[in-house]
Design an enzyme around this catalytic site. Structure first.
Site, PDB file in Angstrom:
ATOM      1  N   ALA A  63      -3.660  -3.290 -25.065  1.00 13.85           N
ATOM      2  CA  ALA A  63      -2.839  -2.647 -23.921  1.00 13.85           C
ATOM      3  C   ALA A  63      -2.534  -3.475 -23.126  1.00 13.85           C
ATOM      4  O   ALA A  63      -2.630  -4.718 -23.197  1.00 13.85           O
ATOM      5  CB  ALA A  63      -4.359  -1.827 -23.172  1.00 13.85           C
ATOM      6  N   GLY A 102      -6.333  -2.785 -28.138  1.00 13.38           N
ATOM      7  CA  GLY A 102      -5.302  -1.608 -28.539  1.00 13.38           C
ATOM      8  C   GLY A 102      -4.454  -1.745 -29.611  1.00 13.38           C
ATOM      9  O   GLY A 102      -4.022  -0.765 -30.172  1.00 13.38           O
ATOM     10  N   GLU A 105      -6.820  -0.914 -32.683  1.00 19.44           N
ATOM     11  CA  GLU A 105      -7.001   0.541 -32.273  1.00 19.44           C
ATOM     12  C   GLU A 105      -5.829   1.382 -32.775  1.00 19.44           C
ATOM     13  O   GLU A 105      -6.173   2.434 -33.292  1.00 19.44           O
ATOM     14  CB  GLU A 105      -7.423   0.892 -30.966  1.00 19.44           C
ATOM     15  CG  GLU A 105      -8.853   0.083 -30.559  1.00 19.44           C
ATOM     16  CD  GLU A 105      -9.193   0.302 -29.157  1.00 19.44           C
ATOM     17  OE1 GLU A 105     -10.005   0.821 -28.586  1.00 19.44           O
ATOM     18  OE2 GLU A 105      -8.328   0.147 -28.181  1.00 19.44           O
ATOM     19  N   GLU A 125     -11.930  -7.123 -26.185  1.00 17.46           N
ATOM     20  CA  GLU A 125     -11.930  -6.317 -24.786  1.00 17.46           C
ATOM     21  C   GLU A 125     -13.142  -6.992 -23.758  1.00 17.46           C
ATOM     22  O   GLU A 125     -12.996  -7.109 -22.617  1.00 17.46           O
ATOM     23  CB  GLU A 125     -11.976  -4.998 -24.681  1.00 17.46           C
ATOM     24  CG  GLU A 125     -10.744  -4.290 -25.217  1.00 17.46           C
ATOM     25  CD  GLU A 125     -10.518  -4.156 -26.773  1.00 17.46           C
ATOM     26  OE1 GLU A 125      -9.662  -3.158 -27.210  1.00 17.46           O
ATOM     27  OE2 GLU A 125     -11.254  -4.942 -27.339  1.00 17.46           O
TER      28      GLU A 125
HETATM   29  N1  T1G Z   1      -1.188  -7.436 -21.491  1.00 15.73           N
HETATM   30  C1  T1G Z   1      -0.208  -8.125 -20.768  1.00 15.73           C
HETATM   31  N2  T1G Z   1       0.265  -9.429 -20.990  1.00 15.73           N
HETATM   32  C2  T1G Z   1      -0.280 -10.095 -21.784  1.00 15.73           C
HETATM   33  C3  T1G Z   1      -1.347  -9.580 -22.902  1.00 15.73           C
HETATM   34  C4  T1G Z   1      -1.579  -8.202 -22.545  1.00 15.73           C
HETATM   35  N3  T1G Z   1      -2.370  -7.782 -23.358  1.00 15.73           N
HETATM   36  N4  T1G Z   1      -1.586 -10.625 -23.668  1.00 15.73           N
HETATM   37  C5  T1G Z   1      -0.895 -11.731 -23.246  1.00 15.73           C
HETATM   38  N5  T1G Z   1       0.072 -11.363 -22.287  1.00 15.73           N
HETATM   39  C6  T1G Z   1       0.916 -12.377 -21.643  1.00 15.73           C
HETATM   40  C7  T1G Z   1       0.063 -13.429 -21.069  1.00 15.73           C
HETATM   41  O1  T1G Z   1      -0.336 -13.194 -19.695  1.00 15.73           O
HETATM   42  C8  T1G Z   1       1.371 -14.508 -20.955  1.00 15.73           C
HETATM   43  O2  T1G Z   1       2.200 -14.225 -19.830  1.00 15.73           O
HETATM   44  C9  T1G Z   1       2.123 -14.077 -22.325  1.00 15.73           C
HETATM   45  O3  T1G Z   1       1.764 -12.962 -22.565  1.00 15.73           O
HETATM   46  C10 T1G Z   1       1.736 -15.140 -23.391  1.00 15.73           C
HETATM   47  O4  T1G Z   1       0.508 -14.814 -23.519  1.00 15.73           O
HETATM   48  C11 T1G Z   1      -7.473   0.189 -24.667  1.00 15.73           C
HETATM   49  C12 T1G Z   1      -8.516  -2.111 -23.116  1.00 15.73           C
HETATM   50  C13 T1G Z   1      -2.062 -12.643 -27.697  1.00 15.73           C
HETATM   51  C14 T1G Z   1      -3.555 -14.322 -28.373  1.00 15.73           C
HETATM   52  O5  T1G Z   1      -7.349  -9.398 -24.612  1.00 15.73           O
HETATM   53  O6  T1G Z   1      -5.405 -13.122 -26.183  1.00 15.73           O
HETATM   54  O7  T1G Z   1      -6.272  -3.483 -25.296  1.00 15.73           O
HETATM   55  O8  T1G Z   1       2.008 -16.509 -18.743  1.00 15.73           O
HETATM   56  O9  T1G Z   1       0.110 -17.318 -22.970  1.00 15.73           O
HETATM   57  O10 T1G Z   1      -1.486 -18.354 -26.285  1.00 15.73           O
HETATM   58  O11 T1G Z   1      -8.934  -1.026 -25.923  1.00 15.73           O
HETATM   59  O12 T1G Z   1      -2.286 -13.764 -25.137  1.00 15.73           O
HETATM   60  O13 T1G Z   1       3.951 -15.868 -20.301  1.00 15.73           O
HETATM   61  O14 T1G Z   1       3.875 -14.601 -18.163  1.00 15.73           O
HETATM   62  O15 T1G Z   1      -1.811 -15.964 -23.918  1.00 15.73           O
HETATM   63  O16 T1G Z   1       0.251 -17.200 -27.757  1.00 15.73           O
HETATM   64  C15 T1G Z   1      -6.854  -6.657 -25.315  1.00 15.73           C
HETATM   65  C16 T1G Z   1      -4.961 -10.828 -24.698  1.00 15.73           C
HETATM   66  C17 T1G Z   1      -6.446  -6.134 -24.345  1.00 15.73           C
HETATM   67  C18 T1G Z   1      -5.527  -9.988 -25.878  1.00 15.73           C
HETATM   68  C19 T1G Z   1      -1.332 -14.781 -27.411  1.00 15.73           C
HETATM   69  N6  T1G Z   1      -6.036  -7.741 -25.788  1.00 15.73           N
HETATM   70  N7  T1G Z   1      -4.014 -11.886 -25.257  1.00 15.73           N
HETATM   71  O17 T1G Z   1      -1.952 -16.073 -26.934  1.00 15.73           O
HETATM   72  O18 T1G Z   1      -0.117 -16.567 -25.378  1.00 15.73           O
HETATM   73  S1  T1G Z   1      -7.201  -4.800 -23.405  1.00 15.73           S
HETATM   74  C20 T1G Z   1      -6.449  -8.849 -25.470  1.00 15.73           C
HETATM   75  C21 T1G Z   1      -4.282 -12.992 -26.041  1.00 15.73           C
HETATM   76  C22 T1G Z   1      -7.151  -3.366 -24.704  1.00 15.73           C
HETATM   77  C23 T1G Z   1      -7.786  -1.243 -25.327  1.00 15.73           C
HETATM   78  C24 T1G Z   1      -8.124  -2.350 -24.319  1.00 15.73           C
HETATM   79  C25 T1G Z   1      -3.348 -14.041 -26.016  1.00 15.73           C
HETATM   80  C26 T1G Z   1      -2.762 -13.910 -27.359  1.00 15.73           C
HETATM   81  P1  T1G Z   1       3.137 -15.320 -19.199  1.00 15.73           P
HETATM   82  P2  T1G Z   1      -0.353 -16.169 -24.042  1.00 15.73           P
HETATM   83  P3  T1G Z   1      -0.786 -17.144 -26.635  1.00 15.73           P
END
Ligand code: T1G
Length: 689
Positions: A63, A102, A105, A125
């Site tokens: 998400a 998400g 999911e 999450e």
């Molecule tokens: N939402 C918004 N921005 C995100 C994002 C996300 N989910 N993931 C990454 N970014 C932005 C990050 O801030 C950065 O921005 C850029 O993308 C590159 O990321 C309903 C509740 C995928 C392994 O927890 O673990 O789904 O600094 O530098 O090292 O159940 O990003 O360039 O402006 O980290 O290559 C669950 C989170 C969400 C995964 C890539 N998902 N992301 O790593 O790049 S909650 C996560 C990561 C959810 C549902 C629920 C990593 C990555 P900027 P990066 P990277």
């Protein structure tokens, strides 16, 4: 369609392409057209099957975290998954890069999941203080079983495509052209025909659950939660998936999600998520990075060896230099032992161990550093010794090589000035064990060139470190604030607290351990040597060291330890020593409560952080939070000291600091102007931080 969702038709198989760089987060502007596309394709007779795939470097990484805490825009992810489950034709999620949160999911709403061999799949999450809120806690157990799902959801650690296949999470793993193979897979599924059971009807895997074993597993995981709510909520939600009807379990998941997303802990952990990424951004980010192919390490002791392993683990060839062959072999023996332990634990394959050891080259000749692009010095913490080393390095290193010192408090400007190339010199302060600890303080000296800084910050992320750029001062950000946090420790003991009471206040707060147990683990002799070198005293700690009580390594320190055990046991001899010292200094002893213990340790910590911001030693308040969460065990559910100050109330902190300043006159309690401004404006940015 829209910029972020497009549909193509490959021989009657509809391919839905999500394109929302950089990580295809399910932002509202993705969800809306995605829902519309799927609704249309459900009833589109020209589409015999549907493949969902993503453009760019990864499948949906979750998400959109930036949308949390804001009014929810419909359709939500749950509605898209519910729609998917009404589609009677085969739906296939084609996963490359990462399918996280998400994103997984969404894939769990499909009939089939196929993955690229290098893909990673997970529900992280919990690392954001949340639980999967799009049905993951209910659908994943139906595919992989309750025990596997519990492990994946409470740890938040993604699994490989191979492991996902073995667990039943994905139906096929492909090398090569993923989309083409996914389209073929979908076409074959359509051709096979027959009914396709949506996840809600797949109950066998949960039905076979041994609930008692599940509860034992959940209890074990809960024990490690250390006050974090999300891991417990995750376990509760997966248990619901086993014990409740599908829709009731979904509703229960939702209720838990809504509670967590509005809570301080998740806000704190989301703050740290973005703070880590912000900290890695160097001002003037468009500078060209220098090429780093080979790394040199001077000093094969505990730190040098750990740093060398961190680079070899990142795939870099490493030249390890020592003064003599014997010291060099001692260093390699330690490295080999560490890798053997990892293989023994199953966290490293024998093949990987061999591959990493193959990246090392040992030497006792500085000339062998001439082909290194980065050289990190990790020798004894003495300025004279450092200057000799940098003098020799300056003579052999190639032009443009970056020269780094791993000092944890010495003046990097002075070290840089001892070379002919101060623009190429900076600090890289690793934390012990350097091959494990994620934090890296990158010390920007006065004349360090921006491209050297940017190069090292990017390199840090490539070796799995969390970089934070800090300025030159004694102890940089972490150790300087650590001494402010510990400045009252002796007074608190002399005035009536015991090491156990102070440590309990810290563990109740959420720290892995308190300052006294930490001192015993690190070795009290290190602080003692430091104090003596700087002409400082600590009456109780110095006496313990004079008695040879250096902590765990001598079986006695602030606590005593049974042989071979790390379990601290309160020692009446230490409490007697403290009482004697208090009497010697005429200090009246009294009951000291946990609130006061926190006020006199963590409020000065925040205050020192504010001073560091004022001096520009840290660029952002959130950088300080990243240092403390990744290097000093500050509870992630509190977001780091500067974020926590907001939760605790800056006005209260200022008021209590003034109280203790009036009472003691000690400068650590004198509120920093930046902290006062934070109390007035409510934000560190507003306060000028
Ligand atoms: N939402 C918004 N921005 C995100 C994002 C996300 N989910 N993931 C990454 N970014 C932005 C990050 O801030 C950065 O921005 C850029 O993308 C590159 O990321 C309903 C509740 C995928 C392994 O927890 O673990 O789904 O600094 O530098 O090292 O159940 O990003 O360039 O402006 O980290 O290559 C669950 C989170 C969400 C995964 C890539 N998902 N992301 O790593 O790049 S909650 C996560 C990561 C959810 C549902 C629920 C990593 C990555 P900027 P990066 P990277």
């Amino acid at each position: 369609m829209s910029n972020s969702v497009n549909v193509a038709n490959e021989n009657g198989v509809a391919v839905v392409i999500i394109d929302n760089p950089p990580v295809n987060a399910l932002s509202f502007h993705v969800r809306e057209p995605l829902h519309a596309a799927l609704a249309a394709l459900r009833d589109d007779a020209t589409a015999r099957a549907i493949v969902i795939v993503c453009a760019g470097r990864t499948f949906v990484a979750g998400a959109d975290i930036t949308e949390f805490g804001k009014p929810v825009q419909q359709p939500e992810l749950r509605a898209i998954v519910a729609l998917l489950e009404t589609i009677a034709k085969p739906t296939v999620a084609a996963i490359h890069g990462t399918a996280l949160g998400g994103g997984l999911e969404l894939a769990l709403g499909c009939h089939f999941r196929v993955a690229d061999a290098g893909a990673k799949l997970g529900l992280p999450e919990v690392k954001l203080g949340l639980l999967p809120g799009g049905g993951g806690t209910v659908r994943l157990p139906r595919l992989v079983g309750a025990a596997k799902a519990l492990g994946m959801i409470v740890s938040g650690t993604p699994i490989s495509a191979g492991e996902a296949k073995a667990a039943g999470l994905v139906d096929a793993v492909f090398d090569g052209d993923l989309i083409a193979q996914a389209v073929r897979f979908a076409g074959e599924a359509a051709a096979k025909g027959g009914s396709l059971a949506p996840m809600r009807e797949r109950n066998d895997r949960v039905a076979e659950t041994d609930l008692a074993a599940f509860d034992r597993q959940a209890a074990e995981l809960a024990r490690k939660a250390r006050g974090l709510e999300a891991p417990l909520a995750c376990a509760e939600a997966v248990r619901n998936a086993i014990t409740l009807p599908f829709d009731e379990a979904l509703a229960a998941e939702r209720a838990l999600f809504v509670k967590l997303v509005a809570g301080d802990q998740s806000r704190a952990q989301r703050h740290l998520f973005f703070a880590e990424r912000e900290a890695a951004k160097i001002q003037g980010k468009d500078v060209t990075r220098r090429k780093i192919a080979r790394v040199g390490i001077i000093g094969a002791g505990t730190m040098g060896g750990g740093i060398a392993m961190a680079f070899a683990n990142g795939g870099f060839p490493v030249t390890l230099l020592e003064t003599g062959e014997e010291a060099l072999q001692r260093g390699f023996a330690l490295i080999e032992k560490n890798y053997a332990v990892s293989v023994g634990r199953g966290s490293l394959t024998e093949e990987a161990r061999q591959q990493r050891l193959g990246l090392f080259k040992g030497s006792t000749d500085y000339a062998d550093l001439a082909d290194c692009d980065l050289v990190i010095e990790a020798v004894f913490e003495d300025m004279a010794v450092k200057k000799v080393v940098f003098g020799k390095l300056d003579a052999v290193a190639r032009p443009g090589a970056i020269l780094a010192t791993n000092t944890s408090y010495l003046d990097v400007d002075e070290i840089a000035a001892s070379t002919s190339r101060p623009q190429d010199v900076l600090g890289m302060h690793f934390f012990s064990p350097a091959n494990v600890m994620k934090l890296l303080e990158i010390v920007r000296a006065d004349r360090t060139a921006p491209d050297a800084l940017a190069t090292v910050a990017e390199l840090a992320r490539r070796i799995g470190k969390v970089p934070v750029v800090v300025g030159v001062c004694h102890g940089f950000v972490g150790n300087r604030m650590l001494s402010a946090r510990g400045a009252e420790n002796e007074f608190l003991l002399l005035e009536g607290a015991t090491p156990g009471q102070v440590d309990k206040a810290f563990t109740d707060f959420g720290w892995p351990m308190g300052p006294f147990q930490m001192g015993d683990l690190a070795g009290l002799d290190i602080g003692w040597r430091n104090r003596k070198a700087r002409g400082l005293t600590a009456v109780v700690a110095d006496t313990l060291c004079e008695q040879g009580r250096f902590g765990q390594k001598t079986g006695q320190g602030w606590y005593r330890y049974e042989s071979g055990s790390r379990e601290p046991i309160a020692d009446p001899d230490v409490e007697a020593l403290i009482r004697a010292k208090a009497a010697e200094f005429g200090i009246a002893r009294r009951e000291i409560g946990a609130d006061e213990l926190i006020e006199r340790t963590l409020y000065p910590l925040v205050n020192e952080g504010a001073r560091i911001l004022e001096e520009g030693i840290a660029v952002r308040a959130s950088d300080i939070d990243v240092v403390w969460a990744n290097g000093y065990g500050f509870p992630i559910g509190k977001g780091g000291p500067m974020f926590w100050a907001g939760l605790e109330g800056a006005a209260k902190i200022v008021e209590r600091l003034e109280h203790w300043h009036r009472l003691t006159g000690r400068v650590i309690f004198e509120p920093a102007p930046m902290l006062r401004r934070f109390a007035e404006t409510g934000s560190w940015e507003g306060a000028g931080g």
